[in-house]
Design a protein around this motif. Structure first.
Motif, PDB file in Angstrom:
ATOM      1  N   ASP A 282       1.010  -1.220   0.050  1.00 22.90           N
ATOM      2  CA  ASP A 282      -0.007   0.053  -0.033  1.00 22.90           C
ATOM      3  C   ASP A 282       0.862   1.361   0.080  1.00 22.90           C
ATOM      4  OD1 ASP A 282      -2.571  -1.515   0.045  1.00 22.90           O
ATOM      5  OD2 ASP A 282      -2.738  -1.408   2.097  1.00 22.90           O
ATOM      6  N   ARG A 283       2.119   1.101   0.293  1.00 28.58           N
ATOM      7  CA  ARG A 283       2.957   2.331   0.416  1.00 28.58           C
ATOM      8  C   ARG A 283       3.378   2.936  -0.907  1.00 28.58           C
ATOM      9  NH1 ARG A 283       9.077   1.647   1.959  1.00 28.58           N
ATOM     10  NH2 ARG A 283       9.647   3.759   2.171  1.00 28.58           N
ATOM     11  N   CYS A 284       3.672   4.091  -1.170  1.00 31.05           N
ATOM     12  CA  CYS A 284       3.996   4.642  -2.256  1.00 31.05           C
ATOM     13  C   CYS A 284       4.735   6.090  -1.885  1.00 31.05           C
ATOM     14  CB  CYS A 284       2.953   5.165  -3.229  1.00 31.05           C
ATOM     15  SG  CYS A 284       1.644   6.241  -2.711  1.00 31.05           S
ATOM     16  N   GLU A 285       5.603   6.634  -2.581  1.00 27.66           N
ATOM     17  CA  GLU A 285       6.289   7.786  -2.018  1.00 27.66           C
ATOM     18  C   GLU A 285       6.766   8.514  -3.179  1.00 27.66           C
ATOM     19  OE1 GLU A 285      10.896   5.886  -1.226  1.00 27.66           O
ATOM     20  OE2 GLU A 285       9.391   5.800   0.428  1.00 27.66           O
TER      21      GLU A 285
ATOM     22  N   GLY B 174       4.539  12.351 -16.132  1.00 26.01           N
ATOM     23  CA  GLY B 174       3.893  12.370 -17.588  1.00 26.01           C
ATOM     24  C   GLY B 174       2.733  11.215 -17.632  1.00 26.01           C
ATOM     25  N   LEU B 175       3.102  10.109 -17.390  1.00 26.67           N
ATOM     26  CA  LEU B 175       2.089   8.990 -17.564  1.00 26.67           C
ATOM     27  C   LEU B 175       1.079   9.181 -16.318  1.00 26.67           C
ATOM     28  CD1 LEU B 175       1.391   6.423 -18.787  1.00 26.67           C
ATOM     29  CD2 LEU B 175       2.926   5.192 -17.366  1.00 26.67           C
ATOM     30  N   LEU B 176       1.659   9.686 -15.172  1.00 26.02           N
ATOM     31  CA  LEU B 176       0.576   9.728 -14.157  1.00 26.02           C
ATOM     32  C   LEU B 176      -0.374  10.987 -14.589  1.00 26.02           C
ATOM     33  CD1 LEU B 176      -0.333   9.197 -11.115  1.00 26.02           C
ATOM     34  CD2 LEU B 176       1.580  10.797 -10.317  1.00 26.02           C
ATOM     35  N   SER B 177       0.175  12.052 -15.047  1.00 23.77           N
ATOM     36  CA  SER B 177      -0.946  12.999 -15.603  1.00 23.77           C
ATOM     37  C   SER B 177      -2.072  12.828 -16.480  1.00 23.77           C
ATOM     38  CB  SER B 177      -0.131  14.092 -16.232  1.00 23.77           C
ATOM     39  OG  SER B 177       0.415  14.665 -15.161  1.00 23.77           O
ATOM     40  N   LYS B 178      -1.388  11.742 -17.626  1.00 27.52           N
ATOM     41  CA  LYS B 178      -1.998  10.907 -18.624  1.00 27.52           C
ATOM     42  C   LYS B 178      -3.285  10.138 -17.929  1.00 27.52           C
ATOM     43  CE  LYS B 178      -1.667   8.580 -22.834  1.00 27.52           C
ATOM     44  NZ  LYS B 178      -0.786   7.790 -23.792  1.00 27.52           N
ATOM     45  N   LEU B 179      -2.730   9.156 -17.242  1.00 26.89           N
ATOM     46  CA  LEU B 179      -3.975   8.285 -16.708  1.00 26.89           C
ATOM     47  C   LEU B 179      -4.762   8.869 -15.415  1.00 26.89           C
ATOM     48  CD1 LEU B 179      -1.909   5.095 -16.033  1.00 26.89           C
ATOM     49  CD2 LEU B 179      -3.621   5.683 -17.733  1.00 26.89           C
ATOM     50  N   ASP B 180      -4.498   9.893 -14.863  1.00 24.75           N
ATOM     51  CA  ASP B 180      -5.248  10.457 -13.963  1.00 24.75           C
ATOM     52  C   ASP B 180      -6.068  11.588 -14.623  1.00 24.75           C
ATOM     53  OD1 ASP B 180      -6.289  10.983 -11.298  1.00 24.75           O
ATOM     54  OD2 ASP B 180      -5.325  12.698 -11.130  1.00 24.75           O
ATOM     55  N   ASP B 181      -5.625  12.041 -16.010  1.00 26.39           N
ATOM     56  CA  ASP B 181      -6.285  12.884 -16.686  1.00 26.39           C
ATOM     57  C   ASP B 181      -6.177  14.444 -15.989  1.00 26.39           C
ATOM     58  OD1 ASP B 181      -7.571  14.147 -19.310  1.00 26.39           O
ATOM     59  OD2 ASP B 181      -9.512  13.774 -18.385  1.00 26.39           O
ATOM     60  N   THR B 182      -5.189  14.732 -15.209  1.00 20.86           N
ATOM     61  CA  THR B 182      -5.122  15.963 -14.638  1.00 20.86           C
ATOM     62  C   THR B 182      -3.589  16.524 -14.800  1.00 20.86           C
ATOM     63  OG1 THR B 182      -4.610  14.952 -12.574  1.00 20.86           O
ATOM     64  CG2 THR B 182      -6.642  15.604 -12.888  1.00 20.86           C
TER      65      THR B 182
ATOM     66  N   LEU C 293       1.228  11.958  -5.073  1.00 19.71           N
ATOM     67  CA  LEU C 293       0.662  11.032  -4.374  1.00 19.71           C
ATOM     68  C   LEU C 293      -0.794  10.743  -4.430  1.00 19.71           C
ATOM     69  CD1 LEU C 293       3.080  11.032  -1.349  1.00 19.71           C
ATOM     70  CD2 LEU C 293       3.136   9.722  -3.457  1.00 19.71           C
ATOM     71  N   ALA C 294      -1.410  11.946  -4.372  1.00 18.90           N
ATOM     72  CA  ALA C 294      -3.075  11.900  -4.313  1.00 18.90           C
ATOM     73  C   ALA C 294      -3.400  11.472  -5.922  1.00 18.90           C
ATOM     74  CB  ALA C 294      -3.654  13.298  -4.098  1.00 18.90           C
ATOM     75  N   ALA C 295      -2.650  11.964  -6.777  1.00 18.94           N
ATOM     76  CA  ALA C 295      -3.335  11.421  -8.027  1.00 18.94           C
ATOM     77  C   ALA C 295      -3.066   9.880  -8.172  1.00 18.94           C
ATOM     78  CB  ALA C 295      -2.271  12.277  -9.017  1.00 18.94           C
ATOM     79  N   PHE C 296      -1.746   9.648  -7.638  1.00 17.47           N
ATOM     80  CA  PHE C 296      -1.273   7.897  -7.806  1.00 17.47           C
ATOM     81  C   PHE C 296      -2.478   7.047  -7.197  1.00 17.47           C
ATOM     82  CE2 PHE C 296       0.424   4.298  -6.142  1.00 17.47           C
ATOM     83  CZ  PHE C 296       0.930   3.662  -7.262  1.00 17.47           C
ATOM     84  N   GLU C 297      -2.767   7.683  -6.092  1.00 16.91           N
ATOM     85  CA  GLU C 297      -3.877   6.737  -5.289  1.00 16.91           C
ATOM     86  C   GLU C 297      -5.016   6.768  -6.010  1.00 16.91           C
ATOM     87  OE1 GLU C 297      -3.651   5.021  -2.745  1.00 16.91           O
ATOM     88  OE2 GLU C 297      -1.417   5.573  -2.347  1.00 16.91           O
TER      89      GLU C 297
END
Length: 86
Positions: free
Chosen positions: A9-12, A38-46, A54-58
């Motif tokens: 469950d851990r991420c950093e 970049g990929l996080l922005s793409k998948l979260d669409d923000t 971290l909030a976007a990752f969750e």
């Protein structure tokens, strides 16, 4: 889902890499999984920055776990043994 691959469950946030790091475990081995902004922005669409990464990752964690699982099964490890997503 492959029951042989487990995700903690851990991420950093990693300032050096400018990425989110989470871990998978396969056969007792810990595997760092690296997610680019970049990929996080793409998948979260923000627009994701280090402040909200971290909030976007969750919000899209399960998508990244699926991508990491596929990469691990296909043995797409970096030279340092990590899985780099994006």
């Amino acid at each position: 889902m492959n029951q042989n691959i487990l995700f903690s469950d851990r991420c950093e946030w990693d300032d050096k890499r400018q990425a989110v790091v989470f871990q998978a475990q396969q056969a007792g081995q810990l595997i760092d999984c690296i997610v680019s902004l970049g990929l996080l922005s793409k998948l979260d669409d923000t627009k994701v920055s280090k402040e909200n990464a971290l909030a976007a990752f969750e919000r899209v964690r399960f998508d990244f776990e699926d991508l990491a699982e596929e990469a691990i099964e296909d043995e797409k490890f970096s030279p340092t043994g990590e899985i780099i997503l994006g």
